[in-house]
Design a protein around this motif. Structure first.
Motif, short mmCIF file in Angstrom:
data_model
loop_
_atom_site.label_atom_id
_atom_site.label_comp_id
_atom_site.label_asym_id
_atom_site.label_seq_id
_atom_site.Cartn_x
_atom_site.Cartn_y
_atom_site.Cartn_z
N CYS A 17 -20.23 17.32 8.73
CA CYS A 17 -20.92 17.97 9.85
C CYS A 17 -19.89 18.67 10.74
CB CYS A 17 -21.72 16.94 10.65
SG CYS A 17 -22.40 17.59 12.19
N GLY A 19 -20.13 19.42 13.72
CA GLY A 19 -20.12 18.92 15.08
C GLY A 19 -19.48 17.57 15.27
N CYS A 20 -19.76 16.65 14.33
CA CYS A 20 -19.28 15.27 14.53
C CYS A 20 -18.56 14.69 13.33
CB CYS A 20 -20.45 14.36 14.89
SG CYS A 20 -21.67 14.18 13.57
N CYS A 31 -26.33 16.73 16.13
CA CYS A 31 -25.60 17.91 16.58
C CYS A 31 -26.53 19.13 16.68
CB CYS A 31 -24.44 18.19 15.65
SG CYS A 31 -23.13 16.93 15.75
N ALA A 64 -19.97 18.24 20.50
CA ALA A 64 -20.49 18.80 19.25
C ALA A 64 -20.70 20.30 19.35
CB ALA A 64 -21.79 18.10 18.88
#
Length: 298
Positions: A17, A19-20, A31, A64
Protein backbone atom coordinates in the motif's frame (compact mmCIF):
# COMPACT_ATOMS: atom_id res chain seq x y z
CA UNK A 1 13.32 -12.11 -17.65
CA UNK A 2 11.45 -13.10 -14.50
CA UNK A 3 12.93 -10.15 -12.62
CA UNK A 4 11.99 -7.75 -15.42
CA UNK A 5 8.41 -9.05 -15.39
CA UNK A 6 8.23 -8.65 -11.60
CA UNK A 7 9.43 -5.06 -11.86
CA UNK A 8 6.79 -4.32 -14.49
CA UNK A 9 4.10 -5.97 -12.38
CA UNK A 10 5.10 -3.88 -9.36
CA UNK A 11 4.66 -0.71 -11.41
CA UNK A 12 1.13 -1.69 -12.38
CA UNK A 13 0.14 -3.52 -9.19
CA UNK A 14 2.35 -2.24 -6.35
CA UNK A 15 3.30 -4.88 -3.82
CA UNK A 16 2.57 -2.65 -0.83
CA UNK A 17 0.00 0.00 0.00
CA UNK A 18 1.40 3.37 -1.00
CA UNK A 19 -0.01 4.94 2.13
CA UNK A 20 0.89 2.57 4.95
CA UNK A 21 2.83 -0.34 3.47
CA UNK A 22 0.17 -3.03 3.87
CA UNK A 23 1.41 -5.84 1.58
CA UNK A 24 -0.13 -6.92 -1.71
CA UNK A 25 -2.57 -4.08 -2.13
CA UNK A 26 -2.12 -0.85 -4.13
CA UNK A 27 -4.07 1.18 -1.57
CA UNK A 28 -5.72 -0.24 1.51
CA UNK A 29 -9.22 0.68 2.65
CA UNK A 30 -7.92 2.82 5.51
CA UNK A 31 -5.66 4.93 3.31
CA UNK A 32 -8.39 5.30 0.70
CA UNK A 33 -10.70 6.57 3.43
CA UNK A 34 -8.05 9.08 4.52
CA UNK A 35 -8.08 10.49 0.99
CA UNK A 36 -11.75 10.22 0.04
CA UNK A 37 -13.68 9.37 3.18
CA UNK A 38 -14.39 12.84 4.55
CA UNK A 39 -16.37 15.68 3.01
CA UNK A 40 -14.06 18.18 1.28
CA UNK A 41 -13.71 21.43 3.18
CA UNK A 42 -12.73 24.98 2.56
CA UNK A 43 -9.12 25.67 3.50
CA UNK A 44 -7.22 28.90 4.07
CA UNK A 45 -3.45 29.24 4.57
CA UNK A 46 -2.00 31.60 7.15
CA UNK A 47 -0.90 34.09 6.05
CA UNK A 48 -3.35 34.16 3.16
CA UNK A 49 -1.97 35.61 -0.09
CA UNK A 50 -3.95 38.47 -1.50
CA UNK A 51 -5.80 37.28 -4.59
CA UNK A 52 -6.11 33.66 -3.51
CA UNK A 53 -9.49 32.25 -4.58
CA UNK A 54 -11.54 30.16 -2.19
CA UNK A 55 -9.86 26.75 -2.02
CA UNK A 56 -11.46 23.41 -1.19
CA UNK A 57 -9.39 20.37 -0.23
CA UNK A 58 -10.26 16.71 0.13
CA UNK A 59 -7.86 15.79 2.95
CA UNK A 60 -5.20 17.14 5.33
CA UNK A 61 -1.65 16.60 4.14
CA UNK A 62 0.03 14.12 6.41
CA UNK A 63 0.75 10.44 7.08
CA UNK A 64 -1.01 8.26 4.48
CA UNK A 65 -2.17 11.16 2.31
CA UNK A 66 1.36 12.55 2.10
CA UNK A 67 2.77 9.12 1.28
CA UNK A 68 0.25 8.51 -1.51
CA UNK A 69 0.85 11.92 -3.10
CA UNK A 70 4.61 11.45 -3.02
CA UNK A 71 4.37 7.91 -4.40
CA UNK A 72 2.39 9.19 -7.36
CA UNK A 73 4.43 12.34 -7.93
CA UNK A 74 7.99 11.26 -7.22
CA UNK A 75 8.03 7.48 -7.51
CA UNK A 76 5.86 7.06 -10.59
CA UNK A 77 3.03 5.07 -8.97
CA UNK A 78 0.76 6.08 -11.83
CA UNK A 79 -2.26 3.88 -10.95
CA UNK A 80 -2.73 6.05 -7.86
CA UNK A 81 -3.94 8.85 -10.15
CA UNK A 82 -7.39 7.24 -10.10
CA UNK A 83 -8.00 7.56 -6.37
CA UNK A 84 -6.28 10.96 -6.25
CA UNK A 85 -8.58 12.08 -9.05
CA UNK A 86 -11.55 10.82 -7.07
CA UNK A 87 -10.45 12.94 -4.11
CA UNK A 88 -9.89 16.00 -6.31
CA UNK A 89 -13.31 15.54 -7.94
CA UNK A 90 -14.92 15.79 -4.51
CA UNK A 91 -13.09 19.05 -3.83
CA UNK A 92 -14.17 20.41 -7.23
CA UNK A 93 -17.82 19.56 -6.46
CA UNK A 94 -17.55 21.43 -3.17
CA UNK A 95 -16.03 24.45 -4.93
CA UNK A 96 -18.77 24.54 -7.56
CA UNK A 97 -21.47 24.16 -4.91
CA UNK A 98 -20.12 27.11 -2.92
CA UNK A 99 -19.83 29.13 -6.11
CA UNK A 100 -23.51 28.63 -6.86
CA UNK A 101 -24.40 29.72 -3.34
CA UNK A 102 -22.24 32.85 -3.50
CA UNK A 103 -23.32 33.86 -6.99
CA UNK A 104 -26.99 32.87 -7.34
CA UNK A 105 -28.27 33.19 -10.87
CA UNK A 106 -24.76 32.99 -12.33
CA UNK A 107 -25.35 29.52 -13.74
CA UNK A 108 -22.80 27.93 -16.07
CA UNK A 109 -23.11 29.20 -19.64
CA UNK A 110 -20.52 26.68 -20.81
CA UNK A 111 -18.57 23.69 -19.57
CA UNK A 112 -16.60 23.58 -16.34
CA UNK A 113 -12.88 23.82 -17.06
CA UNK A 114 -10.24 22.33 -14.78
CA UNK A 115 -6.98 24.25 -15.20
CA UNK A 116 -3.99 22.42 -13.68
CA UNK A 117 -1.19 24.39 -12.06
CA UNK A 118 1.74 23.59 -14.39
CA UNK A 119 4.90 21.90 -13.21
CA UNK A 120 8.31 23.17 -14.26
CA UNK A 121 9.54 21.55 -17.45
CA UNK A 122 12.61 20.21 -15.69
CA UNK A 123 10.42 18.57 -13.04
CA UNK A 124 8.26 16.90 -15.69
CA UNK A 125 11.37 15.60 -17.45
CA UNK A 126 12.81 14.32 -14.18
CA UNK A 127 9.62 12.56 -13.08
CA UNK A 128 8.66 11.33 -16.51
CA UNK A 129 5.09 12.65 -16.14
CA UNK A 130 3.04 15.67 -15.08
CA UNK A 131 1.32 14.54 -11.85
CA UNK A 132 -1.19 17.41 -11.54
CA UNK A 133 -2.34 17.05 -15.15
CA UNK A 134 -2.76 13.30 -14.67
CA UNK A 135 -4.82 13.78 -11.50
CA UNK A 136 -6.92 16.48 -13.18
CA UNK A 137 -7.74 14.13 -16.06
CA UNK A 138 -8.79 11.43 -13.60
CA UNK A 139 -10.95 13.94 -11.70
CA UNK A 140 -12.62 15.07 -14.93
CA UNK A 141 -13.49 11.49 -15.76
CA UNK A 142 -15.01 11.03 -12.30
CA UNK A 143 -17.06 14.22 -12.65
CA UNK A 144 -18.29 13.38 -16.15
CA UNK A 145 -19.52 10.01 -14.90
CA UNK A 146 -21.56 11.98 -12.36
CA UNK A 147 -23.07 14.16 -15.10
CA UNK A 148 -20.88 17.27 -14.71
CA UNK A 149 -19.87 18.76 -18.10
CA UNK A 150 -16.17 19.21 -17.45
CA UNK A 151 -12.94 19.26 -19.42
CA UNK A 152 -9.29 19.72 -18.57
CA UNK A 153 -7.58 22.70 -20.18
CA UNK A 154 -3.82 22.96 -19.76
CA UNK A 155 -4.02 26.70 -20.22
CA UNK A 156 -0.95 27.74 -18.25
CA UNK A 157 2.78 27.52 -18.70
CA UNK A 158 5.78 28.96 -16.96
CA UNK A 159 6.81 32.14 -18.73
CA UNK A 160 10.09 32.41 -16.85
CA UNK A 161 12.30 30.26 -14.69
CA UNK A 162 11.52 30.08 -10.97
CA UNK A 163 13.61 28.87 -8.05
CA UNK A 164 12.92 25.61 -6.26
CA UNK A 165 10.14 26.34 -3.76
CA UNK A 166 11.50 23.97 -1.10
CA UNK A 167 12.70 25.89 1.91
CA UNK A 168 11.00 29.16 0.94
CA UNK A 169 8.49 30.80 3.27
CA UNK A 170 5.13 32.18 2.20
CA UNK A 171 6.39 35.65 1.27
CA UNK A 172 9.38 34.25 -0.60
CA UNK A 173 7.20 31.85 -2.56
CA UNK A 174 4.88 34.64 -3.59
CA UNK A 175 7.82 36.73 -4.77
CA UNK A 176 9.34 33.73 -6.56
CA UNK A 177 6.13 33.01 -8.49
CA UNK A 178 4.85 36.55 -9.10
CA UNK A 179 4.24 36.96 -12.82
CA UNK A 180 5.79 33.57 -13.60
CA UNK A 181 2.76 31.96 -15.27
CA UNK A 182 1.18 32.89 -18.57
CA UNK A 183 -1.73 31.64 -20.62
CA UNK A 184 -0.80 29.61 -23.67
CA UNK A 185 -1.82 30.85 -27.10
CA UNK A 186 -5.42 30.05 -27.96
CA UNK A 187 -6.52 29.21 -24.42
CA UNK A 188 -8.04 32.62 -23.70
CA UNK A 189 -11.01 32.02 -25.99
CA UNK A 190 -11.76 28.69 -24.29
CA UNK A 191 -11.48 30.25 -20.84
CA UNK A 192 -13.85 33.04 -21.78
CA UNK A 193 -16.38 30.50 -23.04
CA UNK A 194 -16.35 28.41 -19.88
CA UNK A 195 -19.15 28.34 -17.35
CA UNK A 196 -16.83 27.85 -14.39
CA UNK A 197 -13.03 27.78 -14.14
CA UNK A 198 -11.44 25.67 -11.40
CA UNK A 199 -7.70 25.95 -10.86
CA UNK A 200 -6.49 22.60 -9.51
CA UNK A 201 -3.35 21.31 -7.85
CA UNK A 202 -2.34 18.28 -5.86
CA UNK A 203 -1.27 20.18 -2.74
CA UNK A 204 -1.68 23.63 -1.22
CA UNK A 205 0.83 24.81 1.35
CA UNK A 206 1.20 28.62 1.24
CA UNK A 207 -1.27 29.20 -1.60
CA UNK A 208 1.31 31.01 -3.75
CA UNK A 209 0.93 28.71 -6.76
CA UNK A 210 -2.86 28.89 -6.78
CA UNK A 211 -2.75 32.67 -6.41
CA UNK A 212 -0.40 33.07 -9.37
CA UNK A 213 -2.41 30.65 -11.51
CA UNK A 214 -5.61 32.55 -10.66
CA UNK A 215 -3.98 35.86 -11.58
CA UNK A 216 -2.81 34.54 -14.95
CA UNK A 217 -6.19 33.03 -15.84
CA UNK A 218 -8.15 36.05 -14.67
CA UNK A 219 -5.92 38.40 -16.60
CA UNK A 220 -7.05 37.10 -19.98
CA UNK A 221 -10.76 36.69 -19.46
CA UNK A 222 -11.92 39.01 -16.69
CA UNK A 223 -12.53 36.16 -14.27
CA UNK A 224 -13.30 37.06 -10.68
CA UNK A 225 -12.32 34.99 -7.70
CA UNK A 226 -14.90 33.60 -5.32
CA UNK A 227 -13.74 34.64 -1.89
CA UNK A 228 -14.15 36.95 1.04
CA UNK A 229 -12.23 39.78 2.56
CA UNK A 230 -11.38 38.26 5.91
CA UNK A 231 -7.76 39.03 6.58
CA UNK A 232 -7.55 41.11 3.42
CA UNK A 233 -6.93 37.98 1.40
CA UNK A 234 -9.29 37.39 -1.46
CA UNK A 235 -11.59 39.42 -3.63
CA UNK A 236 -15.31 39.09 -3.04
CA UNK A 237 -17.67 38.09 -5.83
CA UNK A 238 -20.72 40.29 -5.62
CA UNK A 239 -23.23 41.89 -7.92
CA UNK A 240 -21.35 45.17 -8.15
CA UNK A 241 -18.15 43.51 -9.31
CA UNK A 242 -20.10 41.37 -11.76
CA UNK A 243 -21.70 44.48 -13.24
CA UNK A 244 -18.35 46.22 -13.47
CA UNK A 245 -16.87 43.24 -15.30
CA UNK A 246 -19.86 43.02 -17.60
CA UNK A 247 -19.59 46.73 -18.40
CA UNK A 248 -15.93 46.35 -19.28
CA UNK A 249 -16.62 43.32 -21.47
CA UNK A 250 -19.36 45.15 -23.35
CA UNK A 251 -17.30 48.33 -23.76
CA UNK A 252 -19.57 50.43 -21.53
CA UNK A 253 -18.48 53.10 -19.09
CA UNK A 254 -20.04 52.48 -15.66
CA UNK A 255 -21.77 55.47 -14.02
CA UNK A 256 -21.91 55.97 -10.28
CA UNK A 257 -24.88 56.88 -8.14
CA UNK A 258 -26.02 56.54 -4.57
CA UNK A 259 -28.09 53.73 -3.11
CA UNK A 260 -28.83 51.74 0.01
CA UNK A 261 -25.47 49.97 -0.12
CA UNK A 262 -23.45 53.06 -1.01
CA UNK A 263 -22.07 53.45 -4.53
CA UNK A 264 -23.79 51.32 -7.13
CA UNK A 265 -22.93 50.61 -10.74
CA UNK A 266 -25.48 51.40 -13.41
CA UNK A 267 -25.12 49.41 -16.62
CA UNK A 268 -27.37 49.15 -19.60
CA UNK A 269 -29.31 46.06 -20.58
CA UNK A 270 -26.64 44.80 -22.92
CA UNK A 271 -24.06 44.89 -20.17
CA UNK A 272 -26.43 43.32 -17.68
CA UNK A 273 -27.12 40.46 -20.08
CA UNK A 274 -23.39 39.78 -20.16
CA UNK A 275 -23.36 38.87 -16.47
CA UNK A 276 -24.03 35.24 -17.33
CA UNK A 277 -20.78 35.22 -19.30
CA UNK A 278 -18.64 36.57 -16.47
CA UNK A 279 -16.70 33.62 -15.15
CA UNK A 280 -15.72 32.88 -11.60
CA UNK A 281 -12.44 31.30 -10.53
CA UNK A 282 -12.56 28.49 -7.99
CA UNK A 283 -9.69 26.40 -6.67
CA UNK A 284 -9.53 22.78 -5.55
CA UNK A 285 -6.73 20.55 -4.34
CA UNK A 286 -6.32 16.98 -3.18
CA UNK A 287 -4.66 17.98 0.09
CA UNK A 288 -3.74 21.01 2.17
CA UNK A 289 -1.76 21.53 5.33
CA UNK A 290 -3.60 20.59 8.54
CA UNK A 291 -3.30 24.18 9.80
CA UNK A 292 -5.27 25.46 6.79
CA UNK A 293 -8.15 23.21 7.86
CA UNK A 294 -7.96 24.37 11.47
CA UNK A 295 -8.43 28.05 10.60
CA UNK A 296 -11.91 27.35 9.29
CA UNK A 297 -13.22 25.83 12.50
CA UNK A 298 -13.46 29.20 14.22
Amino acid sequence: MRGWWQDLTDLVLPADCAGCGTPRVALCAGCRAALCGAAPRRVRPVPEPRGLPVVHAAAPYGDAVRAVLLAHKERGALPLAGVLGEALAGAVRAALREGRERAPGQGPAGPVLLVPVPSARRAVRSRGHDPVRRIALAAAGELRRAGVPVSVLCALRQGRAVADQAGLNSRQRQANLAGALEVVAGAGRLLRGAGRVVVVDDLMTTGASLTEASRAVGGVCGVHRVGDRQGGGTDDWDGQEAQMAAARQMGNRPSWGSGRGGAEVAVNRRAASALARVNIIHAAVVAATPASFEINRN
